[in-house]
Design a protein around this motif. Structure first.
Motif, short mmCIF file in Angstrom:
data_model
loop_
_atom_site.label_atom_id
_atom_site.label_comp_id
_atom_site.label_asym_id
_atom_site.label_seq_id
_atom_site.Cartn_x
_atom_site.Cartn_y
_atom_site.Cartn_z
N VAL A 95 12.57 -13.72 42.56
CA VAL A 95 13.68 -14.50 43.11
C VAL A 95 14.98 -13.72 42.93
O VAL A 95 15.30 -13.25 41.83
N ILE A 96 15.74 -13.57 44.00
CA ILE A 96 17.05 -12.92 43.97
C ILE A 96 18.05 -13.85 44.64
O ILE A 96 17.84 -14.29 45.78
N ASP A 97 19.10 -14.16 43.91
CA ASP A 97 20.13 -15.08 44.41
C ASP A 97 19.54 -16.41 44.87
O ASP A 97 19.94 -16.98 45.90
N GLY A 98 18.54 -16.87 44.11
CA GLY A 98 17.95 -18.17 44.40
C GLY A 98 16.96 -18.18 45.54
O GLY A 98 16.43 -19.23 45.89
N GLN A 99 16.67 -17.00 46.14
CA GLN A 99 15.75 -16.91 47.25
C GLN A 99 14.52 -16.08 46.87
O GLN A 99 14.64 -15.02 46.26
N ALA A 100 13.34 -16.60 47.24
CA ALA A 100 12.10 -15.85 46.99
C ALA A 100 12.06 -14.63 47.90
O ALA A 100 12.35 -14.72 49.10
N VAL A 101 11.72 -13.50 47.33
CA VAL A 101 11.72 -12.23 48.06
C VAL A 101 10.39 -12.07 48.79
O VAL A 101 9.32 -12.21 48.19
N THR A 102 10.45 -11.75 50.08
CA THR A 102 9.24 -11.48 50.86
C THR A 102 9.17 -10.01 51.21
O THR A 102 10.20 -9.32 51.30
N LEU A 103 7.94 -9.52 51.41
CA LEU A 103 7.76 -8.14 51.84
C LEU A 103 8.21 -8.00 53.29
O LEU A 103 8.18 -8.98 54.05
N PRO A 104 8.63 -6.81 53.68
CA PRO A 104 9.03 -6.62 55.09
C PRO A 104 7.82 -6.79 56.01
O PRO A 104 6.68 -6.55 55.61
N ASP A 105 8.06 -7.22 57.21
CA ASP A 105 7.02 -7.39 58.23
C ASP A 105 6.13 -8.59 57.93
O ASP A 105 6.26 -9.27 56.91
N LEU A 106 5.21 -8.82 58.86
CA LEU A 106 4.16 -9.83 58.71
C LEU A 106 2.82 -9.12 58.64
O LEU A 106 2.66 -8.01 59.13
N TYR A 107 1.81 -9.82 58.06
CA TYR A 107 0.53 -9.17 57.79
C TYR A 107 -0.63 -10.03 58.31
O TYR A 107 -0.51 -11.25 58.45
N GLN A 108 -1.75 -9.36 58.58
CA GLN A 108 -2.92 -10.08 59.03
C GLN A 108 -3.38 -11.06 57.94
O GLN A 108 -3.59 -10.66 56.79
N PRO A 109 -3.53 -12.35 58.27
CA PRO A 109 -3.96 -13.34 57.25
C PRO A 109 -5.47 -13.28 57.05
O PRO A 109 -6.21 -14.16 57.49
N THR A 110 -5.93 -12.24 56.39
CA THR A 110 -7.38 -12.06 56.24
C THR A 110 -8.03 -13.19 55.45
O THR A 110 -9.21 -13.48 55.64
N TYR A 153 -4.20 -9.44 51.65
CA TYR A 153 -3.80 -9.62 53.04
C TYR A 153 -4.13 -8.35 53.83
O TYR A 153 -4.55 -7.33 53.27
N GLY A 154 -3.92 -8.42 55.14
CA GLY A 154 -4.31 -7.31 56.00
C GLY A 154 -3.14 -6.43 56.43
O GLY A 154 -2.07 -6.42 55.82
N LYS A 155 -3.36 -5.72 57.51
CA LYS A 155 -2.38 -4.76 58.02
C LYS A 155 -1.19 -5.48 58.64
O LYS A 155 -1.23 -6.68 58.93
N VAL A 156 -0.14 -4.73 58.85
CA VAL A 156 1.04 -5.27 59.52
C VAL A 156 0.66 -5.70 60.93
O VAL A 156 -0.11 -5.03 61.63
N THR A 157 1.22 -6.84 61.34
CA THR A 157 0.89 -7.37 62.66
C THR A 157 2.12 -8.02 63.29
O THR A 157 3.05 -8.43 62.58
#
Length: 395
Positions: free
Chosen positions: A176-191, A151-155
């Motif tokens: 998965v933590i407490d039944g939830q999939a963990v996502t990275l902070p922020d959103l990223y360029q969908p290269t 993926y790309g840079k934060v956007t």
């Protein structure tokens, strides 16, 4: 506050009957199928027998995969060799790590071997693949989406990509933590999405340009390389995955520039009309009717004759002779102009029975070369519908 985002899959591996089915591999396979289907259609329209694309794929696909992996290992050796590396993982292609530049070079070598065995002009094969290959690349990029990688840079764009933290202890699945999939902070360029759209645009561009100018001698493939690398360069600069750098710039950017320049030089220097082929043993006269038979019952349409069987070899012919052969099943006599067009398309300049070639062919070749350089309608870069009877490198 995030109001919109592109989600990412939390799983890229499924187990069926105890066997892992990987999204990355499925995308590659689907891409290969799409490329072969398109190449098959384009090769048939130029006179090649049915399913010759499969014979070429037997060589091109494994060579392409090996080449792609070798390029990745050369450009990212720290992950596999030296301190902290694991050499065995060099063989784990299902984890990702296939370089497109190695795939193109390795696949080209395999396609060349296959074309030589079938005695098909290699340039015809390359030009036939020039539309299908970017389609395959676009489909393959979906595998990176499933893997949550490249993926790309934060956007802050509304089409920013959510990326999951993938569980290294459970490959192919998000943490998965407490039944939830963990996502990275922020959103990223969908290269991956940028390249998918770009690749489909490249396929459309090459198809439309080839349809208009009828490129020959590998120039449609050169156009694909130029168009693809132009997009890959700027998309590559958006990515944040680990990569080797030169002068602060990612290695793949330099590679894209080099390939673009090489393709541009080839496109500008190499000229010639599109090659059409017929079997080496294509009949030049109508078959004699059997004694006592009604001559009116002799089929002279030749419908489907070129694709009725796989010939032992092919000869390059002019577009006029090709169309006549398809219409009647009989290859018409070759004129000096036909021969000139066929030589310009990459055919054999000499006839076995006449080492010097037909009288007047020299002047016709010069005229044909000038026409090819100016284009079919006088525009620079176009190619006319002209071709040849026995191929250079199919002998």
């Amino acid at each position: 506050m995030i109001t919109a985002a592109i989600p990412s899959p939390t799983t890229s591996v499924w187990h069926v009957l105890g066997l892992p089915v990987r999204a990355y591999a499925l995308c590659i396979v689907l891409g290969i199928i799409a490329a072969l289907y398109i190449m098959e259609y384009r090769m048939r329209s130029r006179g090649v027998a049915r399913w010759a694309s499969l014979d070429i794929a037997v060589w091109a696909v494994p060579f392409g995969i090996v080449g792609a992996r070798i390029y990745h290992l050369i450009t990212s050796p720290q992950d596999y060799f030296g301190a902290g590396g694991d050499p065995v993982r060099a063989f784990y292609i299902w984890e990702g790590g296939l370089g497109i530049w190695g795939a193109v070079l390795g696949g080209a070598l395999g396609a060349y071997i296959g074309a030589r065995q079938l005695r098909i002009p290699f340039a015809l094969v390359a030009d036939s693949l020039a539309v299908g290959l970017p389609v395959a690349q676009g489909i393959g990029r979906l595998g990176n989406w499933f893997n949550n990688e490249l993926y790309g840079k934060v956007t802050t764009l509304p089409w920013g990509l959510e990326v999951h933290d993938m569980d290294r202890s459970n490959p192919g699945h998000a943490t998965v933590i407490d039944g939830q999939a963990v996502t990275l902070p922020d959103l990223y360029q969908p290269t991956f999405l940028y390249e998918l759209i770009w690749d489909l645009g490249v396929a459309l561009l090459v198809w439309l340009a080839d349809r208009k100018f009828k490129f020959g001698r590998g120039r449609a493939f050169a156009l694909y390389v130029m168009a693809y690398t132009a997009g890959r360069a700027w998309i590559e600069m958006l990515r944040v995955d680990e990569a080797n750098h030169f002068f602060g710039v990612r290695l793949n950017v330099f590679t894209a520039i080099v390939f673009f320049l090489l393709a541009l030089i080839y496109f500008l220097v190499v000229r010639g009309p599109r090659a059409y082929v017929v079997p080496d043993d294509a009949p030049e006269t109508l078959p004699e009717p059997a004694a006592g038979s009604d001559v009116s019952q002799v089929d002279v349409t030749g419908a489907g004759e070129p694709a009725a069987r796989a010939p032992k070899g092919y000869q390059v012919v002019s577009h006029h002779r090709f169309e006549e052969y398809r219409r009647t099943g009989v290859l018409p006599p070759e004129t000096p102009q036909d021969m000139a067009e066929e030589i310009a398309a990459g055919g054999d300049p000499l006839e076995p029975a006449d080492p010097a070639g037909p009288a007047g062919v020299g002047e016709a070749v010069l005229a044909t070369g000038a026409a090819a350089g100016a284009g079919a309608d006088g525009a620079s870069g176009g190619d006319g519908d002209v071709e040849k009877p026995r191929t250079n490198d199919e002998r």
